[in-house]
Scaffold this motif. Sequence first.
Motif, PDB file in Angstrom:
ATOM      1  N   GLY A 165     -29.340 -45.034  57.010  1.00 31.95           N
ATOM      2  CA  GLY A 165     -28.011 -45.232  56.418  1.00 31.95           C
ATOM      3  C   GLY A 165     -27.022 -45.498  57.535  1.00 31.95           C
ATOM      4  N   ASN A 189     -31.012 -49.426  58.038  1.00 32.09           N
ATOM      5  CA  ASN A 189     -30.233 -49.788  56.855  1.00 32.09           C
ATOM      6  C   ASN A 189     -31.176 -50.302  55.773  1.00 32.09           C
ATOM      7  N   SER A 190     -30.598 -50.873  54.699  1.00 32.92           N
ATOM      8  CA  SER A 190     -31.429 -51.257  53.554  1.00 32.92           C
ATOM      9  C   SER A 190     -32.361 -52.433  53.879  1.00 32.92           C
ATOM     10  N   LYS A 191     -32.102 -53.110  55.004  1.00 29.58           N
ATOM     11  CA  LYS A 191     -32.970 -54.254  55.366  1.00 29.58           C
ATOM     12  C   LYS A 191     -34.068 -53.839  56.341  1.00 29.58           C
ATOM     13  N   THR A 209     -28.205 -42.092  52.566  1.00 33.19           N
ATOM     14  CA  THR A 209     -28.286 -43.370  51.850  1.00 33.19           C
ATOM     15  C   THR A 209     -27.744 -43.300  50.427  1.00 33.19           C
ATOM     16  N   LYS A 211     -29.781 -42.404  48.088  1.00 36.23           N
ATOM     17  CA  LYS A 211     -30.985 -42.749  47.305  1.00 36.23           C
ATOM     18  C   LYS A 211     -31.885 -41.505  47.242  1.00 36.23           C
ATOM     19  N   ILE A 214     -35.630 -40.751  49.031  1.00 36.40           N
ATOM     20  CA  ILE A 214     -36.061 -41.946  49.783  1.00 36.40           C
ATOM     21  C   ILE A 214     -36.977 -41.562  50.957  1.00 36.40           C
TER      22      ILE A 214
END
Length: 284
Positions: A165, A189-191, A209, A211, A214
Motif C-alpha cells: 500500500g 502497490n496494486s500493480k 491496502t 483489502k 490480502i
Amino acid sequence: MSARIIDGKALSAQVRAEIALRVGELVKRGTTPGLAVVLVGEDAASQIYVRNKAAACEAAGMLSRAIQLGADTTEDELLDVIDSLNRDPAIHGILVQLPLPGHINAGSVIESISPLKDVDGFHVSNAGLLMTGRPLFRPCTPYGIMKMLESEATPLRGAEAVIVGASNIVGKPMAMLLLAAGATVTLCNSKTRDLASQTRRADVLVVATGKPGIVTGDMIKRGAVVIDVGINRLANGKLVGDVDFESAVPIASAITPVPGGVGPMTIAMLLMNTLEAAERTARH
Ligand code: NDP
C-alpha cells in the motif's frame, strides 16, 4: 510458536499518559496545546472519529475545538475558517477530517493549512521535509507504527521492510520513516507483480491496502513483525484488518490486532503532534 500480540490500546495509553505530563508542564508555563478539528458534512463515521479525537484531546488536558460545517459549505467558506484558525494563537494544530464533500478540492484545503499547524503532516511542505530527512510533523499512522516497533525493540537498521500500500497518508510516509531508521524498504502497490515474493522477504511487514485478508500466513517470513493497518467492516459487521490474522499468528513473531492495534496509536500520535507544535510555539 504463536506471535506476540502488539497491544496498541495499552501502548497508546502509555503514550497518552506521557503526553498528559508534558501538557501539564506546558500549561504551567502558560501554554495550553489546542487542536481544532474541522468536519464538513454529516458523515456518520467521520462524526465518530471527530468525537473520539476531541475526547482524547480533553483527556490529555488539551484544548479541543470541534468545528462542524454543513454539507453545502463552499470551498471559499472552508478556506476562510482555516485562515482564521491559522491566525488563532490558541490553536496549535488544525485537522480537516477527510473525506471532504465532492465539490471541495481536498488538496487546496490541505495546502491552505499552515505547515506549522499541519498535525496530520499531509501538507506538501511537510511531506517534503519528511522526504529530505528533516521531519516537522510525521503523519500520525506511520508515526504510531514507529512507536510500536520501538516498543517491541524491533531491529530496523539493515532490516528488510516491505510495505503493501503506497498512499500519501500511510504507505509513502511509512517508507520514509523506515528508510530513515536504516531499513531497506520495498513499497508495493496494486500493480506489484507476485506480491507474495515481496512480502516473504520482509523482516518487518506493514500492510495498508483496505483489502481484507490480502496477506495470508503463507506470504509471511517466519519470525517477521507484522503491522496490520487495514480497517475493514465485513458484511456480517465484524471489523478485520488486511492480514488474515489466524494464519499469520503461527508464523509471525509479533503482530498487531484489528481492532486494538494501529488505530488507537493513530489518535495518540495526533495528540503528540499537537503537543510538539505547542512546545515549539512556547520555545519561540
Ligand atoms: P488508499 O486506498 O488510499 O491506498 C491503498 C493502497 O493500497 C494503494 O497504494 C493501492 O495501490 C494499494 N493496494 C490496493 N490493492 C492492492 C493489492 N491488491 N496489492 C498491493 N497493493 C494494493 O488507502 P489508505 O492508505 O488510506 O488506507 C489503507 C487501509 O488502512 C484502509 O483499510 C484504511 O481504513 C486503513 N487506515 C487505518 C488507519 C488506522 O489508524 N488504523 C489510518 C489510515 C488508514 P495503488 O497505489 O496502485 O492504487
